[in-house]
Motif scaffolding. Structure first.
Motif, mmCIF file in Angstrom:
data_model
loop_
_atom_site.group_PDB
_atom_site.id
_atom_site.type_symbol
_atom_site.label_atom_id
_atom_site.label_comp_id
_atom_site.label_asym_id
_atom_site.label_seq_id
_atom_site.Cartn_x
_atom_site.Cartn_y
_atom_site.Cartn_z
ATOM 1 N N GLU A 198 0.827 -1.198 0.000
ATOM 2 C CA GLU A 198 0.000 0.000 0.000
ATOM 3 C C GLU A 198 0.866 1.254 0.000
ATOM 4 O O GLU A 198 0.593 2.213 -0.730
ATOM 5 C CB GLU A 198 -0.922 -0.006 1.228
ATOM 6 C CG GLU A 198 -1.917 1.130 1.243
ATOM 7 C CD GLU A 198 -2.898 1.030 2.400
ATOM 8 O OE1 GLU A 198 -3.298 2.101 2.903
ATOM 9 O OE2 GLU A 198 -3.264 -0.086 2.811
ATOM 10 N N GLU A 199 1.922 1.246 0.781
ATOM 11 C CA GLU A 199 2.830 2.391 0.849
ATOM 12 C C GLU A 199 3.531 2.610 -0.495
ATOM 13 O O GLU A 199 3.688 3.745 -0.941
ATOM 14 C CB GLU A 199 3.856 2.198 1.966
ATOM 15 C CG GLU A 199 4.770 3.393 2.172
ATOM 16 C CD GLU A 199 4.040 4.690 2.495
ATOM 17 O OE1 GLU A 199 4.492 5.747 2.015
ATOM 18 O OE2 GLU A 199 3.018 4.666 3.197
ATOM 19 N N ARG A 237 -8.057 -2.973 -4.063
ATOM 20 C CA ARG A 237 -7.406 -3.400 -2.834
ATOM 21 C C ARG A 237 -8.126 -2.957 -1.564
ATOM 22 O O ARG A 237 -7.728 -3.327 -0.476
ATOM 23 C CB ARG A 237 -5.993 -2.842 -2.793
ATOM 24 C CG ARG A 237 -5.098 -3.484 -3.828
ATOM 25 C CD ARG A 237 -3.711 -3.167 -3.454
ATOM 26 N NE ARG A 237 -2.768 -3.912 -4.253
ATOM 27 C CZ ARG A 237 -1.553 -4.160 -3.837
ATOM 28 N NH1 ARG A 237 -1.146 -3.759 -2.669
ATOM 29 N NH2 ARG A 237 -0.730 -4.814 -4.602
ATOM 30 N N GLY A 238 -9.144 -2.131 -1.693
ATOM 31 C CA GLY A 238 -9.858 -1.642 -0.522
ATOM 32 C C GLY A 238 -9.077 -0.621 0.281
ATOM 33 O O GLY A 238 -9.181 -0.561 1.496
ATOM 34 N N ILE A 239 -8.289 0.192 -0.411
ATOM 35 C CA ILE A 239 -7.491 1.242 0.235
ATOM 36 C C ILE A 239 -8.331 2.505 0.307
ATOM 37 O O ILE A 239 -8.917 2.920 -0.690
ATOM 38 C CB ILE A 239 -6.193 1.526 -0.563
ATOM 39 C CG1 ILE A 239 -5.330 0.265 -0.639
ATOM 40 C CG2 ILE A 239 -5.418 2.676 0.047
ATOM 41 C CD1 ILE A 239 -4.145 0.387 -1.581
ATOM 42 N N LYS A 247 -5.328 9.936 -16.544
ATOM 43 C CA LYS A 247 -5.192 8.473 -16.592
ATOM 44 C C LYS A 247 -4.503 7.951 -15.335
ATOM 45 O O LYS A 247 -4.853 6.900 -14.812
ATOM 46 C CB LYS A 247 -4.415 8.037 -17.836
ATOM 47 C CG LYS A 247 -5.089 8.364 -19.132
ATOM 48 C CD LYS A 247 -6.343 7.557 -19.344
ATOM 49 C CE LYS A 247 -6.939 7.855 -20.708
ATOM 50 N NZ LYS A 247 -8.158 7.104 -20.954
ATOM 51 N N LEU A 248 -3.544 8.699 -14.852
ATOM 52 C CA LEU A 248 -2.848 8.341 -13.617
ATOM 53 C C LEU A 248 -3.825 8.308 -12.448
ATOM 54 O O LEU A 248 -3.843 7.368 -11.661
ATOM 55 C CB LEU A 248 -1.715 9.333 -13.347
ATOM 56 C CG LEU A 248 -0.982 9.203 -12.019
ATOM 57 C CD1 LEU A 248 -0.242 7.882 -11.946
ATOM 58 C CD2 LEU A 248 -0.023 10.368 -11.842
ATOM 59 N N GLN A 249 -4.659 9.330 -12.352
ATOM 60 C CA GLN A 249 -5.645 9.385 -11.272
ATOM 61 C C GLN A 249 -6.633 8.225 -11.372
ATOM 62 O O GLN A 249 -6.971 7.607 -10.361
ATOM 63 C CB GLN A 249 -6.390 10.718 -11.305
ATOM 64 C CG GLN A 249 -5.535 11.880 -10.855
ATOM 65 C CD GLN A 249 -6.284 13.199 -10.929
ATOM 66 O OE1 GLN A 249 -6.797 13.567 -11.973
ATOM 67 N NE2 GLN A 249 -6.337 13.889 -9.807
ATOM 68 N N GLU A 250 -7.081 7.924 -12.589
ATOM 69 C CA GLU A 250 -8.007 6.803 -12.786
ATOM 70 C C GLU A 250 -7.360 5.483 -12.377
ATOM 71 O O GLU A 250 -7.996 4.646 -11.728
ATOM 72 C CB GLU A 250 -8.452 6.732 -14.246
ATOM 73 C CG GLU A 250 -9.349 7.867 -14.670
ATOM 74 C CD GLU A 250 -9.586 7.906 -16.179
ATOM 75 O OE1 GLU A 250 -9.181 6.950 -16.893
ATOM 76 O OE2 GLU A 250 -10.156 8.905 -16.644
ATOM 77 N N ALA A 251 -6.109 5.294 -12.748
ATOM 78 C CA ALA A 251 -5.394 4.059 -12.398
ATOM 79 C C ALA A 251 -5.250 3.928 -10.891
ATOM 80 O O ALA A 251 -5.468 2.846 -10.324
ATOM 81 C CB ALA A 251 -4.017 4.035 -13.071
ATOM 82 N N TYR A 252 -4.905 5.019 -10.237
ATOM 83 C CA TYR A 252 -4.738 5.006 -8.782
ATOM 84 C C TYR A 252 -6.063 4.655 -8.106
ATOM 85 O O TYR A 252 -6.102 3.822 -7.196
ATOM 86 C CB TYR A 252 -4.217 6.363 -8.319
ATOM 87 C CG TYR A 252 -3.936 6.456 -6.844
ATOM 88 C CD1 TYR A 252 -3.081 5.570 -6.208
ATOM 89 C CD2 TYR A 252 -4.513 7.461 -6.077
ATOM 90 C CE1 TYR A 252 -2.818 5.664 -4.855
ATOM 91 C CE2 TYR A 252 -4.250 7.572 -4.719
ATOM 92 C CZ TYR A 252 -3.400 6.667 -4.120
ATOM 93 O OH TYR A 252 -3.145 6.778 -2.766
ATOM 94 N N GLU A 253 -7.142 5.255 -8.567
ATOM 95 C CA GLU A 253 -8.459 4.956 -7.990
ATOM 96 C C GLU A 253 -8.843 3.500 -8.226
ATOM 97 O O GLU A 253 -9.415 2.856 -7.350
ATOM 98 C CB GLU A 253 -9.522 5.897 -8.572
ATOM 99 C CG GLU A 253 -9.375 7.339 -8.114
ATOM 100 C CD GLU A 253 -9.419 7.506 -6.599
ATOM 101 O OE1 GLU A 253 -10.246 6.830 -5.932
ATOM 102 O OE2 GLU A 253 -8.624 8.300 -6.072
ATOM 103 N N GLN A 254 -8.519 2.977 -9.399
ATOM 104 C CA GLN A 254 -8.827 1.588 -9.720
ATOM 105 C C GLN A 254 -8.064 0.631 -8.795
ATOM 106 O O GLN A 254 -8.638 -0.325 -8.272
ATOM 107 C CB GLN A 254 -8.486 1.313 -11.183
ATOM 108 C CG GLN A 254 -8.938 -0.025 -11.685
ATOM 109 C CD GLN A 254 -8.647 -0.220 -13.166
ATOM 110 O OE1 GLN A 254 -8.021 0.620 -13.813
ATOM 111 N NE2 GLN A 254 -9.087 -1.332 -13.709
ATOM 112 N N VAL A 255 -6.795 0.898 -8.586
ATOM 113 C CA VAL A 255 -5.988 0.051 -7.709
ATOM 114 C C VAL A 255 -6.482 0.157 -6.265
ATOM 115 O O VAL A 255 -6.621 -0.846 -5.566
ATOM 116 C CB VAL A 255 -4.485 0.407 -7.806
ATOM 117 C CG1 VAL A 255 -3.671 -0.275 -6.723
ATOM 118 C CG2 VAL A 255 -3.955 0.036 -9.188
ATOM 119 N N LYS A 256 -6.776 1.377 -5.821
ATOM 120 C CA LYS A 256 -7.277 1.559 -4.460
ATOM 121 C C LYS A 256 -8.588 0.806 -4.258
ATOM 122 O O LYS A 256 -8.790 0.149 -3.240
ATOM 123 C CB LYS A 256 -7.495 3.040 -4.157
ATOM 124 C CG LYS A 256 -6.223 3.790 -3.884
ATOM 125 C CD LYS A 256 -6.377 5.236 -3.474
ATOM 126 C CE LYS A 256 -7.719 5.803 -3.285
ATOM 127 N NZ LYS A 256 -7.751 7.196 -2.887
#
Length: 79
Positions: A28-29, A76-78, A64-73
């Motif tokens: 996560e970090e 993973r339930g972050i 696209k970076l923001q979308e990817a980050y939101e998708q990963v979060k």
């Protein structure tokens, strides 16, 4: 960078990790650190003096970076 740019055009979780330039096994970090690093690198304000075309490209990459980050979060339930 090339894999990160290519991944912008695919909408799966593997592409999200490539955009962030991290491995799916990242902690996560590591995910948060990668996002902050990429956000600084591609923030549209960083290239405001380089012309409209460069600004437009940076804005698209940043989105696209923001979308990817939101998708990963989300995956993973972050929070």
């Amino acid at each position: 960078d090339a894999a990160s740019l290519k991944a912008m055009y695919y909408k799966d979780i593997a592409s999200a990790y490539k955009i962030l330039e991290i491995e799916p096994a990242a902690t996560e970090e590591e995910i948060k650190k990668a996002y902050r690093k990429m956000a600084v690198k591609y923030h549209p304000d960083k290239v405001s003096q380089l012309g409209e075309d460069v600004q437009k490209a940076a804005k698209e990459k940043f989105q696209k970076l923001q979308e990817a980050y939101e998708q990963v979060k989300k995956q993973r339930g972050i929070a």
